[in-house]
Motif scaffolding. Structure first.
Motif, PDB file in Angstrom:
ATOM      1  N   SER A 129       0.817  -1.214   0.000  1.00 53.66           N
ATOM      2  CA  SER A 129       0.000   0.000   0.000  1.00 53.66           C
ATOM      3  C   SER A 129       0.849   1.262   0.000  1.00 53.66           C
ATOM      4  N   GLY A 130       2.102   1.151   0.403  1.00 55.21           N
ATOM      5  CA  GLY A 130       2.965   2.326   0.477  1.00 55.21           C
ATOM      6  C   GLY A 130       2.853   3.070   1.800  1.00 55.21           C
ATOM      7  N   ARG A 131       2.030   2.576   2.710  1.00 59.66           N
ATOM      8  CA  ARG A 131       1.894   3.205   4.024  1.00 59.66           C
ATOM      9  C   ARG A 131       3.078   2.821   4.906  1.00 59.66           C
ATOM     10  N   ARG A 132       3.523   3.748   5.727  1.00 60.84           N
ATOM     11  CA  ARG A 132       4.656   3.478   6.624  1.00 60.84           C
ATOM     12  C   ARG A 132       4.302   2.487   7.733  1.00 60.84           C
ATOM     13  N   ASP A 133       3.052   2.475   8.169  1.00 61.83           N
ATOM     14  CA  ASP A 133       2.648   1.610   9.276  1.00 61.83           C
ATOM     15  C   ASP A 133       2.155   0.238   8.813  1.00 61.83           C
ATOM     16  N   ALA A 134       2.323  -0.071   7.557  1.00 61.33           N
ATOM     17  CA  ALA A 134       1.810  -1.328   7.003  1.00 61.33           C
ATOM     18  C   ALA A 134       2.627  -2.521   7.504  1.00 61.33           C
ATOM     19  N   ASN A 135       1.967  -3.657   7.590  1.00 60.76           N
ATOM     20  CA  ASN A 135       2.608  -4.903   8.005  1.00 60.76           C
ATOM     21  C   ASN A 135       3.133  -5.618   6.757  1.00 60.76           C
ATOM     22  N   VAL A 136       4.314  -5.232   6.312  1.00 59.39           N
ATOM     23  CA  VAL A 136       4.864  -5.704   5.042  1.00 59.39           C
ATOM     24  C   VAL A 136       5.667  -6.991   5.240  1.00 59.39           C
ATOM     25  N   TYR A 137       5.403  -7.938   4.358  1.00 61.52           N
ATOM     26  CA  TYR A 137       6.156  -9.182   4.302  1.00 61.52           C
ATOM     27  C   TYR A 137       6.906  -9.225   2.978  1.00 61.52           C
ATOM     28  N   PHE A 138       7.958 -10.029   2.938  1.00 54.66           N
ATOM     29  CA  PHE A 138       8.668 -10.226   1.685  1.00 54.66           C
ATOM     30  C   PHE A 138       8.778 -11.713   1.403  1.00 54.66           C
ATOM     31  N   ALA A 139       8.849 -12.016   0.124  1.00 55.14           N
ATOM     32  CA  ALA A 139       9.013 -13.397  -0.311  1.00 55.14           C
ATOM     33  C   ALA A 139      10.166 -13.437  -1.299  1.00 55.14           C
ATOM     34  N   VAL A 140      11.045 -14.389  -1.114  1.00 60.61           N
ATOM     35  CA  VAL A 140      12.112 -14.643  -2.076  1.00 60.61           C
ATOM     36  C   VAL A 140      11.679 -15.875  -2.857  1.00 60.61           C
ATOM     37  N   ILE A 141      11.515 -15.691  -4.154  1.00 63.27           N
ATOM     38  CA  ILE A 141      10.966 -16.729  -5.019  1.00 63.27           C
ATOM     39  C   ILE A 141      12.034 -17.134  -6.037  1.00 63.27           C
ATOM     40  N   ASP A 142      12.216 -18.434  -6.192  1.00 68.42           N
ATOM     41  CA  ASP A 142      13.144 -18.952  -7.195  1.00 68.42           C
ATOM     42  C   ASP A 142      12.315 -19.587  -8.295  1.00 68.42           C
ATOM     43  N   LYS A 143      12.082 -18.810  -9.360  1.00 70.31           N
ATOM     44  CA  LYS A 143      11.206 -19.247 -10.448  1.00 70.31           C
ATOM     45  C   LYS A 143      11.934 -18.944 -11.756  1.00 70.31           C
ATOM     46  N   ASN A 144      12.934 -19.746 -12.096  1.00 72.76           N
ATOM     47  CA  ASN A 144      13.810 -19.544 -13.253  1.00 72.76           C
ATOM     48  C   ASN A 144      14.645 -18.275 -13.118  1.00 72.76           C
ATOM     49  N   SER A 145      14.269 -17.392 -12.212  1.00 71.28           N
ATOM     50  CA  SER A 145      15.042 -16.208 -11.858  1.00 71.28           C
ATOM     51  C   SER A 145      14.694 -15.895 -10.412  1.00 71.28           C
ATOM     52  N   LYS A 146      15.534 -15.127  -9.780  1.00 74.67           N
ATOM     53  CA  LYS A 146      15.323 -14.821  -8.363  1.00 74.67           C
ATOM     54  C   LYS A 146      14.491 -13.548  -8.240  1.00 74.67           C
ATOM     55  N   ILE A 147      13.332 -13.654  -7.589  1.00 72.21           N
ATOM     56  CA  ILE A 147      12.379 -12.557  -7.482  1.00 72.21           C
ATOM     57  C   ILE A 147      12.192 -12.191  -6.012  1.00 72.21           C
ATOM     58  N   LEU A 148      12.185 -10.885  -5.741  1.00 67.71           N
ATOM     59  CA  LEU A 148      11.840 -10.376  -4.420  1.00 67.71           C
ATOM     60  C   LEU A 148      10.456  -9.745  -4.524  1.00 67.71           C
ATOM     61  N   LEU A 149       9.541 -10.198  -3.696  1.00 70.07           N
ATOM     62  CA  LEU A 149       8.177  -9.684  -3.676  1.00 70.07           C
ATOM     63  C   LEU A 149       7.905  -9.091  -2.305  1.00 70.07           C
ATOM     64  N   LYS A 150       7.427  -7.852  -2.275  1.00 67.47           N
ATOM     65  CA  LYS A 150       6.972  -7.232  -1.025  1.00 67.47           C
ATOM     66  C   LYS A 150       5.465  -7.080  -1.121  1.00 67.47           C
ATOM     67  N   PHE A 151       4.767  -7.523  -0.084  1.00 62.21           N
ATOM     68  CA  PHE A 151       3.311  -7.449  -0.087  1.00 62.21           C
ATOM     69  C   PHE A 151       2.796  -7.440   1.347  1.00 62.21           C
ATOM     70  N   GLU A 152       1.490  -7.302   1.526  1.00 59.30           N
ATOM     71  CA  GLU A 152       0.865  -7.186   2.843  1.00 59.30           C
ATOM     72  C   GLU A 152      -0.223  -8.244   3.015  1.00 59.30           C
ATOM     73  N   PRO A 153       0.171  -9.499   3.241  1.00 63.56           N
ATOM     74  CA  PRO A 153      -0.839 -10.558   3.392  1.00 63.56           C
ATOM     75  C   PRO A 153      -1.548 -10.460   4.744  1.00 63.56           C
ATOM     76  N   THR A 154      -2.714 -11.043   4.814  1.00 65.23           N
ATOM     77  CA  THR A 154      -3.437 -11.111   6.081  1.00 65.23           C
ATOM     78  C   THR A 154      -2.890 -12.284   6.898  1.00 65.23           C
ATOM     79  N   TYR A 155      -3.203 -12.288   8.175  1.00 62.59           N
ATOM     80  CA  TYR A 155      -2.766 -13.375   9.048  1.00 62.59           C
ATOM     81  C   TYR A 155      -3.347 -14.703   8.571  1.00 62.59           C
ATOM     82  N   THR A 156      -4.598 -14.694   8.118  1.00 62.49           N
ATOM     83  CA  THR A 156      -5.239 -15.915   7.611  1.00 62.49           C
ATOM     84  C   THR A 156      -4.499 -16.456   6.404  1.00 62.49           C
ATOM     85  N   MET A 157      -4.083 -15.569   5.510  1.00 66.39           N
ATOM     86  CA  MET A 157      -3.332 -16.017   4.326  1.00 66.39           C
ATOM     87  C   MET A 157      -2.015 -16.670   4.739  1.00 66.39           C
TER      88      MET A 157
END
Length: 173
Positions: A129-157
């Motif tokens: 979301s770009g908010r400073r107070d957001a609960n941001v997680y990151f994922a390192v994905i190895d899918k033929n190339s190395k990808i860094l993903l930043k996102f804000e999943p819910t606890y249920t997810m």
């Protein structure tokens, strides 16, 4: 099979606002140039000139509206899809991956794993979301190339994904 979806709206930052202002400023400069260029020769070109001016502003509007973004996170079983929705009209898939392709998923606040953020990546995706107070997680994905993903999943997810690979998914409390 688990299914969760969550949508998050990206807040416009200073960069996006400045870019919108610059787009409309550029459209005004081009429109003025067209008006000056055809001012003396507008005899048969008046309609075309007005169409060109309207087209310039319409183009600026379309480009600036693409900065209105929402992200949709969809978990189906052990796979996660992230789509970007621009101006509530156009949808594009950012990434799809399964837990098997995941190296680590952790909070950016988790000091045990945030050293991974400094690695070299082939691609970096920001679906936050770009908010400073957001609960941001990151994922390192190895899918033929190395990808860094930043996102804000819910606890249920996070708990649903953790069922498939508890050693890769770290929930920060």
């Amino acid at each position: 099979m688990e299914f969760n979806e969550y949508m998050i709206k990206r807040n416009k930052g200073a960069k996006e606002i400045l870019l919108s202002v610059l787009l409309y400023f550029a459209a005004t400069v081009v429109a003025l140039f067209l008006l000056i260029m055809f001012l003396g020769k507008a005899g048969g070109f008046g309609g075309i000139l007005m169409l060109a001016v309207v087209g310039v502003y319409f183009g600026a509007f379309k480009l600036s509206s693409r900065m209105n973004k929402e992200f949709e996170y969809i978990i189906t079983g052990d796979s996660l899809d992230i789509d970007v929705i621009m101006n509530a009209t156009a949808r594009k898939r950012l990434v799809t991956f399964s837990v098997e392709e995941l190296e680590v998923l952790a909070s950016v606040k988790d000091t045990a794993y945030n050293a991974r953020l400094n690695e070299q990546f082939d691609k970096t995706l920001d679906a936050t979301s770009g908010r400073r107070d957001a609960n941001v997680y990151f994922a390192v994905i190895d899918k033929n190339s190395k990808i860094l993903l930043k996102f804000e999943p819910t606890y249920t997810m996070l708990t649903n994904l953790r069922k498939y690979s508890p050693s890769k998914i770290h929930i920060y409390d």
